[in-house]
Design a protein around this motif. Structure first.
Motif, PDB file in Angstrom:
ATOM      1  N   LEU A 287      55.175  31.999  81.366  1.00 35.05           N
ATOM      2  CA  LEU A 287      56.358  32.005  81.117  1.00 35.05           C
ATOM      3  C   LEU A 287      57.270  33.172  81.199  1.00 35.05           C
ATOM      4  CD1 LEU A 287      57.587  34.270  78.668  1.00 35.05           C
ATOM      5  CD2 LEU A 287      56.532  32.051  77.344  1.00 35.05           C
ATOM      6  N   MET A 288      58.535  33.211  82.176  1.00 27.75           N
ATOM      7  CA  MET A 288      59.538  34.436  82.634  1.00 27.75           C
ATOM      8  C   MET A 288      60.155  34.174  81.469  1.00 27.75           C
ATOM      9  SD  MET A 288      58.665  34.605  86.320  1.00 27.75           S
ATOM     10  CE  MET A 288      59.653  35.668  86.745  1.00 27.75           C
ATOM     11  N   THR A 289      61.068  35.613  81.615  1.00 27.54           N
ATOM     12  CA  THR A 289      62.472  35.629  80.352  1.00 27.54           C
ATOM     13  C   THR A 289      63.248  36.962  81.138  1.00 27.54           C
ATOM     14  OG1 THR A 289      64.041  35.672  78.358  1.00 27.54           O
ATOM     15  CG2 THR A 289      61.386  36.817  78.763  1.00 27.54           C
ATOM     16  N   GLY A 290      64.535  36.850  80.544  1.00 28.41           N
ATOM     17  CA  GLY A 290      64.964  38.121  80.835  1.00 28.41           C
ATOM     18  C   GLY A 290      66.506  38.295  81.832  1.00 28.41           C
ATOM     19  N   LYS A 291      66.704  39.374  82.117  1.00 27.98           N
ATOM     20  CA  LYS A 291      67.936  39.403  82.429  1.00 27.98           C
ATOM     21  C   LYS A 291      68.138  40.247  83.809  1.00 27.98           C
ATOM     22  CE  LYS A 291      70.433  39.917  78.073  1.00 27.98           C
ATOM     23  NZ  LYS A 291      72.008  41.410  76.776  1.00 27.98           N
ATOM     24  N   TRP A 292      69.081  38.871  84.411  1.00 31.61           N
ATOM     25  CA  TRP A 292      68.912  40.075  85.750  1.00 31.61           C
ATOM     26  C   TRP A 292      70.174  41.310  86.251  1.00 31.61           C
ATOM     27  CZ3 TRP A 292      74.494  40.650  87.395  1.00 31.61           C
ATOM     28  CH2 TRP A 292      75.234  39.373  87.057  1.00 31.61           C
ATOM     29  N   ASN A 293      70.554  41.817  85.050  1.00 29.34           N
ATOM     30  CA  ASN A 293      71.312  42.994  85.724  1.00 29.34           C
ATOM     31  C   ASN A 293      70.353  44.182  85.062  1.00 29.34           C
ATOM     32  OD1 ASN A 293      71.642  42.197  82.726  1.00 29.34           O
ATOM     33  ND2 ASN A 293      73.443  43.644  82.811  1.00 29.34           N
ATOM     34  N   GLU A 294      68.866  43.447  84.465  1.00 35.91           N
ATOM     35  CA  GLU A 294      68.038  45.040  83.534  1.00 35.91           C
ATOM     36  C   GLU A 294      67.193  44.853  83.594  1.00 35.91           C
ATOM     37  OE1 GLU A 294      67.724  45.802  79.075  1.00 35.91           O
ATOM     38  OE2 GLU A 294      69.801  44.378  79.640  1.00 35.91           O
ATOM     39  N   VAL A 295      66.102  43.946  83.140  1.00 31.72           N
ATOM     40  CA  VAL A 295      65.089  43.490  83.303  1.00 31.72           C
ATOM     41  C   VAL A 295      64.252  42.133  83.166  1.00 31.72           C
ATOM     42  CG1 VAL A 295      64.749  43.185  80.783  1.00 31.72           C
ATOM     43  CG2 VAL A 295      63.116  43.761  81.953  1.00 31.72           C
ATOM     44  N   MET A 296      63.361  42.278  83.485  1.00 34.89           N
ATOM     45  CA  MET A 296      62.649  40.558  83.474  1.00 34.89           C
ATOM     46  C   MET A 296      60.495  41.296  83.251  1.00 34.89           C
ATOM     47  SD  MET A 296      64.205  38.090  84.270  1.00 34.89           S
ATOM     48  CE  MET A 296      63.316  37.046  84.945  1.00 34.89           C
ATOM     49  N   SER A 297      60.865  40.126  82.211  1.00 41.09           N
ATOM     50  CA  SER A 297      59.378  40.451  81.417  1.00 41.09           C
ATOM     51  C   SER A 297      58.502  39.183  81.943  1.00 41.09           C
ATOM     52  CB  SER A 297      59.714  40.479  80.082  1.00 41.09           C
ATOM     53  OG  SER A 297      59.656  42.037  79.905  1.00 41.09           O
ATOM     54  N   TYR A 298      57.136  39.127  81.731  1.00 44.62           N
ATOM     55  CA  TYR A 298      56.556  37.624  81.601  1.00 44.62           C
ATOM     56  C   TYR A 298      55.290  37.327  80.890  1.00 44.62           C
ATOM     57  CZ  TYR A 298      52.597  40.355  83.311  1.00 44.62           C
ATOM     58  OH  TYR A 298      51.714  41.179  83.783  1.00 44.62           O
ATOM     59  N   GLN A 299      54.302  36.050  80.478  1.00 40.81           N
ATOM     60  CA  GLN A 299      53.868  35.801  79.486  1.00 40.81           C
ATOM     61  C   GLN A 299      52.947  35.071  79.356  1.00 40.81           C
ATOM     62  OE1 GLN A 299      54.851  36.640  75.375  1.00 40.81           O
ATOM     63  NE2 GLN A 299      52.930  36.418  74.322  1.00 40.81           N
ATOM     64  N   PRO A 300      51.317  34.446  79.543  1.00 41.57           N
ATOM     65  CA  PRO A 300      50.372  33.331  79.548  1.00 41.57           C
ATOM     66  C   PRO A 300      51.300  32.694  78.860  1.00 41.57           C
ATOM     67  CG  PRO A 300      49.644  35.490  79.991  1.00 41.57           C
ATOM     68  CD  PRO A 300      50.973  35.655  79.777  1.00 41.57           C
ATOM     69  N   CYS A 301      51.795  31.202  78.874  1.00 41.85           N
ATOM     70  CA  CYS A 301      51.891  30.210  78.024  1.00 41.85           C
ATOM     71  C   CYS A 301      50.899  28.831  77.989  1.00 41.85           C
ATOM     72  CB  CYS A 301      53.129  29.666  78.063  1.00 41.85           C
ATOM     73  SG  CYS A 301      53.040  28.904  79.387  1.00 41.85           S
ATOM     74  N   ASP A 302      51.205  28.106  77.234  1.00 42.33           N
ATOM     75  CA  ASP A 302      50.053  27.171  77.000  1.00 42.33           C
ATOM     76  C   ASP A 302      50.902  25.833  77.926  1.00 42.33           C
ATOM     77  OD1 ASP A 302      51.800  25.414  74.736  1.00 42.33           O
ATOM     78  OD2 ASP A 302      50.769  26.471  73.530  1.00 42.33           O
ATOM     79  N   MET A 303      49.914  24.468  77.613  1.00 42.51           N
ATOM     80  CA  MET A 303      50.793  23.750  78.369  1.00 42.51           C
ATOM     81  C   MET A 303      52.218  23.024  77.310  1.00 42.51           C
ATOM     82  SD  MET A 303      48.097  21.862  80.320  1.00 42.51           S
ATOM     83  CE  MET A 303      48.525  20.636  80.712  1.00 42.51           C
ATOM     84  N   GLU A 304      52.326  23.396  76.314  1.00 44.36           N
ATOM     85  CA  GLU A 304      53.674  22.497  75.904  1.00 44.36           C
ATOM     86  C   GLU A 304      55.014  24.090  76.385  1.00 44.36           C
ATOM     87  OE1 GLU A 304      53.980  20.129  74.620  1.00 44.36           O
ATOM     88  OE2 GLU A 304      52.447  19.904  74.381  1.00 44.36           O
ATOM     89  N   GLY A 305      54.551  25.150  77.155  1.00 45.04           N
ATOM     90  CA  GLY A 305      55.393  26.188  77.248  1.00 45.04           C
ATOM     91  C   GLY A 305      54.894  27.525  76.461  1.00 45.04           C
ATOM     92  N   GLU A 306      54.600  27.176  75.278  1.00 47.29           N
ATOM     93  CA  GLU A 306      54.395  28.372  74.297  1.00 47.29           C
ATOM     94  C   GLU A 306      53.807  29.378  74.739  1.00 47.29           C
ATOM     95  OE1 GLU A 306      56.344  27.741  71.606  1.00 47.29           O
ATOM     96  OE2 GLU A 306      56.967  26.213  72.265  1.00 47.29           O
ATOM     97  N   PRO A 307      54.085  30.879  74.314  1.00 49.27           N
ATOM     98  CA  PRO A 307      53.188  31.673  74.425  1.00 49.27           C
ATOM     99  C   PRO A 307      51.682  31.590  73.852  1.00 49.27           C
ATOM    100  CG  PRO A 307      54.868  32.699  73.613  1.00 49.27           C
ATOM    101  CD  PRO A 307      55.176  30.709  73.119  1.00 49.27           C
ATOM    102  N   LEU A 308      50.534  32.111  75.129  1.00 51.43           N
ATOM    103  CA  LEU A 308      49.547  32.160  74.413  1.00 51.43           C
ATOM    104  C   LEU A 308      49.337  32.691  73.277  1.00 51.43           C
ATOM    105  CD1 LEU A 308      47.644  31.505  77.649  1.00 51.43           C
ATOM    106  CD2 LEU A 308      47.689  29.731  75.653  1.00 51.43           C
TER     107      LEU A 308
END
Length: 456
Positions: A287-308
């Motif tokens: 999964l990836m999340t953030g703000k295009w004017n500031e920062v982007m972050s990532y985290q591995p996720c499961d098949m449901e899209g939830e963080p591992l």
């Protein structure tokens, strides 16, 4: 989220997002009254409200200019205004649209990391973050100059990259670009398409963007979201990008699909980006999340899209510090690419930096900038008449048109490809020990390199 069979396309000349943006900030009460906006409260995307009339009166145009341009612009509602509208030079920035193509290379180290990365999903995390990183710069609300047909822009001295862009067509306005270093090649064909809606303009990035990672030959294809320029007629002009960005690994079928949230009331949701990296079976992996004017972050996720469980959100990109109170809202990198610091030896005479209108505006001489802009535009029309009278067709020097017509979400695109001649040209210059030092600022701007025009 995008489906696997979504048409591919791309192109990062979304610099047109600012091409009419400051037009509206200068409108007065009498103009707002024409369309019933007098006294309306305007939503400020940064939060809070401002009175439309008070905001509009902060503009830089004379009253007669405001009225005449609004009367003219009314006839264009619903139209593509990419190259139909002539605007006064006081709303321009001292940069051209093909220079702005180079701004996507500011954070090119992310593509270096993608090339070095063994994890196929992290490759997409790096590459997608690179594609997002340019949007901070693209929110500027000054208009870049339209390139002259045959105009070029060269850049060196940044991450080992050699970059070249050329204006390959005037109607419709189309640019082609090629960048390369030890880790990747970047190729783009960009044709702008707009729709003027009265108080806003939608900008469709009709184009194709391809990145090839050299280590494994992986080819990535980018489809960017559309851009909207808001408050053209009243209030504070601001730029927003909304919808899906899709980065597809054409080699493996993996892809990243990120959604750019639209700006809501009082700025709610503006800048936010969320989505996932999927494998070829469309199963979420990161999964990836953030703000295009500031920062982007990532985290591995499961098949449901939830963080591992046992993993944490990690930062992958953050916007670099920017100059304070900069007149044109430039980043440090924008100043760098607009300077001769990034110019190679024996700069092409067709280079954007050498344009007399751009240079005069940079020096603060608006009168000269306007006169030079008009002169260049008239000469471009004269060159076209000369070519057509002789039955000749313009041929780009550094890019060749292909037989490929690629579909994009906003229309078909004729693709140009880099022909390699510039690499030979540059290698010959760089290997020579006899290249004299030249004051590049003294070179006369000359994009009129049609070659076949003078043929009899």
């Amino acid at each position: 989220m995008g489906s696997k069979d979504q048409k591919q396309g791309g192109g990062f000349l979304s610099s047109i997002a600012s091409s009419i943006s400051n037009f509206g900030t200068a409108m007065h009460k009498s103009v707002n009254g024409l369309i019933g906006y007098e006294g309306l409260e305007v939503i400020n995307p940064e939060g809070g409200t401002e009175d439309a009339e008070e905001e509009a009166q902060r503009g830089r145009w004379k009253q007669e200019d405001r009225d005449s341009y609004w009367k003219m612009m009314q006839t264009y509602i619903g139209s593509d205004v990419t190259s139909m509208v002539t605007l006064p030079v006081l709303i321009f920035e001292p940069m051209t649209m093909i220079q702005r193509v180079a701004e996507i290379l500011e954070y090119s180290h992310l593509l270096d990391l993608a090339d070095e990365c063994e994890d196929p999903y992290m490759r997409l995390v790096y590459a997608t973050s690179w594609a997002i990183s340019v949007y901070y710069a693209y929110q500027r609300t000054w208009k870049p100059f339209n390139p002259i047909l045959g105009e070029t822009y060269e850049m060196v001295n940044h991450g080992g990259i050699t970059f070249l862009a050329e204006q390959v067509s005037h109607h419709p306005p189309t640019s082609a670009g090629h960048a390369e270093n030890d880790h990747f090649t970047y190729d783009v064909t960009s044709k702008l398409k707009t729709k003027f809606l009265g108080n806003s303009v939608d900008v469709y990035p009709v184009g194709r963007t391809r990145v090839t990672l050299k280590k494994d030959g992986v080819v990535l294809d980018l489809v960017p979201p559309l851009t909207k320029v808001n408050n053209l007629i009243f209030g504070r002009t601001w730029v927003d990008s909304t919808g899906e960005m899709i980065m597809t690994n054409l080699t493996t079928g993996d892809k990243a699909v990120l959604y750019f949230q639209p700006c809501g009331w009082f700025g709610n949701g503006r800048y936010e980006v969320d989505g996932y990296v999927y494998n070829g079976a469309e199963e979420p992996k990161i999964l990836m999340t953030g703000k295009w004017n500031e920062v982007m972050s990532y985290q591995p996720c499961d098949m449901e899209g939830e963080p591992l469980a046992g993993t944490e959100l990690k930062e992958v990109w953050r916007v670099a510090p920017t100059p304070q109170h900069d007149k044109f809202q430039y980043t440090h990198f924008a100043h760098k690419i607009n300077s001769f610091e990034t110019a190679p030896k024996k700069l092409l005479a067709s280079d954007s930096r050498l344009r007399p209108d751009r240079y005069a505006l940079e020096k603060g001489d608006l009168t000269k900038a306007g006169a030079e802009k008009s002169s260049l535009e008239e000469r471009q029309r004269a060159e076209r008449r000369d070519r057509e009278a002789q039955g000749h067709q313009f041929t780009p020097r550094w890019f060749d048109i292909t037989d490929e017509v690629t579909p994009t979400p906003w229309g078909d695109l004729e693709v140009y490809q880099y022909n390699g001649k510039y690499s030979q040209h540059r290698a010959a210059i760089d290997s020579s020990d006899t290249v004299d030092e030249v004051d590049v600022e003294s070179i006369e701007f000359n994009p009129w390199q049609y070659g076949n025009v003078s043929a009899k």
